[in-house]
Scaffold this motif. Structure first.
Motif, PDB file in Angstrom:
ATOM      1  N   ASN A 175       0.805  -1.235   0.000  1.00  0.00           N
ATOM      2  CA  ASN A 175       0.000   0.000   0.000  1.00  0.00           C
ATOM      3  C   ASN A 175       0.832   1.277   0.000  1.00  0.00           C
ATOM      4  O   ASN A 175       0.491   2.235  -0.676  1.00  0.00           O
ATOM      5  N   THR A 176       1.958   1.295   0.747  1.00  0.00           N
ATOM      6  CA  THR A 176       2.754   2.542   0.734  1.00  0.00           C
ATOM      7  C   THR A 176       3.442   2.784  -0.615  1.00  0.00           C
ATOM      8  O   THR A 176       3.383   3.903  -1.119  1.00  0.00           O
ATOM      9  N   PRO A 177       4.079   1.750  -1.229  1.00  0.00           N
ATOM     10  CA  PRO A 177       4.616   2.014  -2.571  1.00  0.00           C
ATOM     11  C   PRO A 177       3.536   2.521  -3.546  1.00  0.00           C
ATOM     12  O   PRO A 177       3.816   3.377  -4.387  1.00  0.00           O
ATOM     13  N   MET A 178       2.306   2.017  -3.394  1.00  0.00           N
ATOM     14  CA  MET A 178       1.240   2.443  -4.313  1.00  0.00           C
ATOM     15  C   MET A 178       0.973   3.944  -4.194  1.00  0.00           C
ATOM     16  O   MET A 178       0.524   4.581  -5.146  1.00  0.00           O
ATOM     17  N   LEU A 179       1.248   4.516  -3.019  1.00  0.00           N
ATOM     18  CA  LEU A 179       1.071   5.966  -2.855  1.00  0.00           C
ATOM     19  C   LEU A 179       2.060   6.719  -3.738  1.00  0.00           C
ATOM     20  O   LEU A 179       1.719   7.725  -4.370  1.00  0.00           O
ATOM     21  N   GLY A 180       3.301   6.203  -3.798  1.00  0.00           N
ATOM     22  CA  GLY A 180       4.306   6.808  -4.670  1.00  0.00           C
ATOM     23  C   GLY A 180       3.887   6.716  -6.127  1.00  0.00           C
ATOM     24  O   GLY A 180       4.013   7.676  -6.898  1.00  0.00           O
ATOM     25  N   ALA A 181       3.366   5.547  -6.508  1.00  0.00           N
ATOM     26  CA  ALA A 181       2.916   5.349  -7.883  1.00  0.00           C
ATOM     27  C   ALA A 181       1.758   6.293  -8.222  1.00  0.00           C
ATOM     28  O   ALA A 181       1.676   6.827  -9.324  1.00  0.00           O
ATOM     29  N   LYS A 218       9.509   6.095  -3.166  1.00  0.00           N
ATOM     30  CA  LYS A 218      10.316   6.721  -4.222  1.00  0.00           C
ATOM     31  C   LYS A 218      10.577   5.763  -5.378  1.00  0.00           C
ATOM     32  O   LYS A 218      10.519   6.147  -6.546  1.00  0.00           O
ATOM     33  N   ARG A 219      10.867   4.489  -5.016  1.00  0.00           N
ATOM     34  CA  ARG A 219      11.109   3.497  -6.076  1.00  0.00           C
ATOM     35  C   ARG A 219       9.872   3.297  -6.926  1.00  0.00           C
ATOM     36  O   ARG A 219       9.944   3.223  -8.149  1.00  0.00           O
ATOM     37  N   ALA A 220       8.713   3.209  -6.257  1.00  0.00           N
ATOM     38  CA  ALA A 220       7.468   2.989  -6.997  1.00  0.00           C
ATOM     39  C   ALA A 220       7.205   4.164  -7.933  1.00  0.00           C
ATOM     40  O   ALA A 220       6.745   3.979  -9.068  1.00  0.00           O
ATOM     41  N   TYR A 221       7.508   5.372  -7.446  1.00  0.00           N
ATOM     42  CA  TYR A 221       7.327   6.563  -8.287  1.00  0.00           C
ATOM     43  C   TYR A 221       8.159   6.419  -9.560  1.00  0.00           C
ATOM     44  O   TYR A 221       7.683   6.660 -10.671  1.00  0.00           O
ATOM     45  N   GLN A 222       9.428   5.983  -9.383  1.00  0.00           N
ATOM     46  CA  GLN A 222      10.334   5.833 -10.535  1.00  0.00           C
ATOM     47  C   GLN A 222       9.899   4.703 -11.457  1.00  0.00           C
ATOM     48  O   GLN A 222       9.966   4.827 -12.675  1.00  0.00           O
ATOM     49  N   GLU A 223       9.485   3.594 -10.859  1.00  0.00           N
ATOM     50  CA  GLU A 223       9.297   2.362 -11.652  1.00  0.00           C
ATOM     51  C   GLU A 223       7.912   2.236 -12.256  1.00  0.00           C
ATOM     52  O   GLU A 223       7.625   1.271 -12.947  1.00  0.00           O
TER      53      GLU A 223
END
Lengths: 187, 394, 90
Positions: A134-140, A178-183
């Motif tokens: 869920n937290t990576p999804m926020l970056g995405a 941050k990684r999710a935002y990039q990827e």
């Protein structure tokens, strides 16, 4: 007003994510609303949550029917739930998936809007060591729509997590975002 | 400075209770009220309040403990929902007739059966004749404000009646919104230190008896006093709200009139649905349609004159009830409004809609359809079927 | 008797003075009254325990008679007396 619908399974943090982004937006001076659709909650059961973010006070108190963004935290839901129901013409479907956006688009026969994918589960395992996408999804989400700035989201993570889980895990969460935002791939 | 905090409606009410710091809270958890009791008992455990928290074994006991505590001169609160309110029933009436200023947030939920945990007003509407003052909040912010207002209202010497502060279960109780919390000290100043107006049960210098047998010779007089207290409440609640508004820069009123200037047709609805209806009013006004909205925030006592003033100039009105009365004559809000309009020289055409039972969602489109129907009956100059249903499958 | 109106009585059914039941002379209900033969009385105070109206007068641990303002003449004292020294009379 931006309306977001979240699809997840009980226990995956969809409700937390829906509130988290709203609270970050509140911190940025926006008006917000975040609410889950309550049923008989059980771990693993499909659930829906909603977020509204606006520049003006929000008075509507009915569920979101025509979301700008749909965030699918568990890709297995694509087989059983009509996740694109009501998605607006220029809306975004964001899915936690290793597959390319094109594959998702074809699978759902989706003609409109944007489709974005990110392997948030993998990112979560590599940063946090547990499958909490869920937290990576926020970056995405920020990658597809700047509902709040990355700085505000990160300071919100620090506010909420630092005391509760310590600096190491908080940093891991921020890395994941941050990684999710990039990827995130958009197609 | 007041600050905006992300809170659910339940948490907002718990924050109000923290600021009020009542002497006694006796409560039993029930969905969707649970988060109020849970959050407040955490405040007790953390020493943020000095409240004596009584974790009772049922709601009947909760209200019984509240009656004893309030009669002993303690500022007393509880909170409940649906079946919990039903289990309190006999003591709910006793609290009102003993004139004990207990404040009780009620998170509206369908009263079984079949069993359902979601929002409608069947729980508190059943208690509308119990002698309690009832306020209905549109959102968490208002539920918070109403809880603070309720303390002042209940404890006034010319009122001395218990107050229910109602909000929509899940829809607002579990929705996170930005809530402006007032400063702790200003709230304390506003509610004032509690000085009971009646002799108290534990005053051994002046012993009194609460709750004696009261038969044919005096019971009626005591009921007449309760009616008088409700009349006083009608006169006084606006004054308490004015003071609140002046102190905190707010705009509370016993009824809210939304875009009623020049309106030809109007909807009357309470609680969260009024917020949804405002969106529809805005849209229709942009299209040039003369529509308005009226939202009673106070339901007991009933703001009769305000309603007459607000709607007697309209051509047609729809009253939306989130409860069924099974009288074949419409829902409780509709019944009261139609009754008060009997005294008005000008009477708009009137429709009743029952909606949202057991948490059935109501959408802006449903409300737009009601306005459409109102214009239709205006051109026909006739209200056909007066009782209608929104969102039920035929 | 003119009873007070709703504006004149305490609200909520409150009784704002203690022991006000004493003002109610239930003695007027009485048909037969208890009379004690003090020469037979053994001062066991059973009558005092059982009297539902607290109308048996005891002074210095001795039964000395009845409070006829409140005795309703129920006869429980006469019935319970182990030496039958209380009689119910017209």
């Amino acid at each position: 007003m931006i309306e977001i619908r979240w699809h997840g399974r009980g226990g995956q943090g969809a409700k937390t994510a829906s509130q988290f982004i709203a609270e970050a937006a509140l911190g940025a001076g926006k008006y917000i609303q975040a609410f889950p659709e309550y049923g008989p909650e059980r771990a693993g059961a499909p659930i829906r949550c909603f977020t509204r973010i606006a520049d003006k006070p929000i008075t509507v108190h009915s569920p979101v029917t025509n979301p700008y963004a749909v965030v699918v935290i568990d890709p297995t839901l694509l087989d059983s739930i009509d996740v694109i129901e009501g998605l607006i013409e220029d809306g975004v479907l964001l899915v936690n998936s290793a597959k390319a956006p094109k594959v998702i688009r074809e699978k759902l026969k989706l003609k409109k809007g944007k489709v974005a994918t990110v392997d948030a589960t993998k990112i979560s395992l590599e940063t946090l060591g547990i499958p909490m996408p869920n937290t990576p999804m926020l970056g995405a989400l920020l990658r597809v729509k700047d509902v709040v700035s990355m700085d505000i989201l990160i300071s919100q993570v620090k506010n909420k997590f630092l005391k509760k889980i310590g600096a190491e895990k908080t940093d891991a969460n921020i890395d994941g975002i941050k990684r999710a935002y990039q990827e995130t791939e958009i197609g | 400075m007041a600050k905006i905090t992300p809170l659910t409606g339940d948490q907002a009410v718990a924050e109000a209770m923290r600021q009020i710091d009542p002497d006694v809270v006796a409560a039993y958890p029930i969905t969707p009220q649970t988060e109020i009791v849970m959050t407040f008992s955490q405040f007790v455990a953390d020493g943020k309040v000095k409240t004596e928290f009584i974790p009772v074994e049922s709601e009947h006991s909760a209200m019984s403990a509240c009656v004893g505590s309030a009669a002993a001169g303690a500022r007393t609160m509880t909170a409940t929902s649906a079946n919990g309110l039903a289990l309190m029933w006999e003591i709910v009436y006793i609290a009102a007739s003993m004139r004990l200023p207990i404040v009780m947030p009620v998170v509206n939920r369908a009263l079984s059966g079949p069993i359902n945990i979601h929002c409608d007003h069947s729980d508190s509407m059943g208690a509308r004749d119990s002698g309690w003052i009832q306020m209905y909040a549109e959102n968490g912010q208002e539920a918070y404000e109403d809880t603070i207002l309720a303390i002042r209202i209940a404890e006034r010497k010319d009122i001395l009646l218990p107050v229910m502060v109602c909000q929509d279960g899940f829809i607002t109780s579990h929705s996170v919104e930005g809530v402006e919390l007032l400063e702790d000290k200003l709230v304390k100043d506003f509610i004032r230190e509690y000085k009971p107006c009646m002799p108290t049960l534990l005053d051994t210098d002046k012993p009194v008896t609460y709750g004696p047998l009261d038969l044919q010779d005096f019971y009626f007089e005591h009921k007449r006093q309760q009616s008088e207290a409700m009349k006083n409440a009608m006169a006084t609640i606006p004054k308490v709200m004015d003071e609140f508004n002046r102190t905190f820069g707010k705009s509370c009123n016993i009824i809210e009139e939304y875009k009623m200037d020049g309106a030809e047709v109007g909807i009357i609805v309470m609680s969260s649905t009024a917020g949804t209806a405002k969106v529809v009013v805005d849209e229709l006004r942009e299209q040039g349609l003369k529509v308005g909205l009226i939202r009673p925030r106070l339901f007991r006592p009933f703001p009769a004159q305000k309603i007459i003033d607000a709607i007697s100039g309209l051509k047609a009105v729809a009253v939306l009830d989130r409860a069924e009365s099974f009288s074949n004559c419409g829902g409780p809000l509709f019944n009261d409004i139609r009754a008060v309009m009997y005294n008005s020289e000008k009477k708009p055409l009137m429709l009743n809609y029952i909606f949202g039972l057991g948490g059935r969602d109501i959408f802006p489109k449903d409300i737009a359809d009601v306005y459409k129907k109102l214009f239709k009956i205006v051109s026909a100059n006739r209200a056909e079927e007066s009782i209608n249903y929104i969102g039920v499958r035929e | 008797m003119n009873k007070k109106g709703w504006k004149e009585i305490p609200i909520g059914g409150l009784i704002d003075e203690a022991g006000s039941a004493k003002k109610y002379n239930t003695g007027s209900w009485r048909t037969f009254k208890p009379v004690v033969d003090e020469s037979k009385c053994i001062n066991c105070l059973q009558c005092w325990i059982y009297c539902p109206d607290s109308s048996v007068v005891v002074k210095g641990q001795k039964m000395v008679g009845f409070d006829y303002d409140h005795c309703k003449g129920c006869g429980i004292c006469a019935s319970i007396c182990p030496v039958k020294c209380i009689k119910m009379e017209k």
